[in-house]
Design an enzyme around this catalytic site. Sequence first.
Site, short mmCIF file in Angstrom:
data_model
loop_
_atom_site.label_atom_id
_atom_site.label_comp_id
_atom_site.label_asym_id
_atom_site.label_seq_id
_atom_site.Cartn_x
_atom_site.Cartn_y
_atom_site.Cartn_z
N GLY A 1 30.54 20.50 69.16
CA GLY A 1 30.06 19.73 68.47
C GLY A 1 28.98 20.07 67.51
N TRP B 1 33.29 26.00 65.76
CA TRP B 1 33.82 24.85 64.89
C TRP B 1 35.09 24.16 65.23
CZ3 TRP B 1 32.52 26.79 59.10
CH2 TRP B 1 31.16 26.93 58.92
N LYS B 2 35.99 24.58 66.10
CA LYS B 2 37.12 24.23 66.50
C LYS B 2 38.17 23.65 65.10
CE LYS B 2 35.21 22.33 70.50
NZ LYS B 2 35.30 21.56 71.57
N GLY C 1 32.87 18.41 75.04
CA GLY C 1 33.29 17.28 74.23
C GLY C 1 33.15 15.95 74.73
C1 PEP Z 1 33.21 24.23 73.20
O1 PEP Z 1 34.21 23.89 72.27
O2 PEP Z 1 33.24 25.41 73.60
C2 PEP Z 1 32.14 23.24 73.56
C3 PEP Z 1 31.29 23.48 74.44
O3 PEP Z 1 32.22 21.92 72.89
P1 PEP Z 1 30.99 20.96 73.09
O4 PEP Z 1 29.64 21.55 72.72
O5 PEP Z 1 31.37 19.90 71.89
O6 PEP Z 1 31.13 20.24 74.37
#
Ligand code: PEP
Length: 248
Positions: free
Chosen positions: A233, A11-12, A171
């Site tokens: 995401g 979720w960051k 991202g």
């Molecule tokens: C991540 O945060 O590990 C990631 C892969 O992000 P995203 O899927 O948004 O690229």
Amino acid sequence: MARKPFIAGNWKMNMTVESGKQLIAELKPLVKEAKCDIALCVPAILIPAMAKAVKGSKIKLGAQNVHFAENGAYTGEISAEMLKDYGVKYVIIGHSERRQYFGETDETVNKRTLTALKNGITPIVCVGETLSERENDETEKVLSRQLEIGLKDVEDVTKLVIAYEPVWAIGTGKTATDEQAQETIKFIRKKLGKLFGVKNANKVKIQYGGSMNAKNCKGLMAQPDIDGGLIGGASLKLDFATIVNYDK
Ligand code: PEP
């Protein structure tokens, strides 16, 4: 024995107690029949509320970092023991955002990994090259260094998970192709074989991460060395359930 697939969300620095509870309540029935292991790695402050929210479901709780000391004068940090208090099973270590913005190094990745393992929390150790490293043909050199230093002194490599996350794909909406991801993850497994023995390397779960979504998950998951995904995401939406159910 076949490696059980493992899909984890990251979720960051997103969600609140309310929105997190709501998303988990909606995900729960959708992931009930999933064949893979599932985790959500949530911001530390949401752990107590999300620990309650995931109860009685297939979703396990993960954190996004852990300090390497057991306790002490480390203002602002969270220990493994604190995570265990809330039943946290997984912890992301060495995410590229932490390497890029918070001074994480291969050496601190190693210390955190050893601490998590000592405390029975499964580390999800992130490795991956930047765009310029890939363009300069340095991918294998960078991954080798990250694995050699990051996993130094690990006694049982089968107790951790590796997430291969090419930095240029995180991202950005730019996913590695199925073949690129497979080829690089195969290299990682080969390297683990050299470091820890082929038999052990064949037991390690290796995830792909980097703009993995409801559309591209099937192709990535069909690759022989890809055992799951670390999802940024798309883990903030019900798409996460589609990814978890990639085989349906
Ligand atoms: C991540 O945060 O590990 C990631 C892969 O992000 P995203 O899927 O948004 O690229």
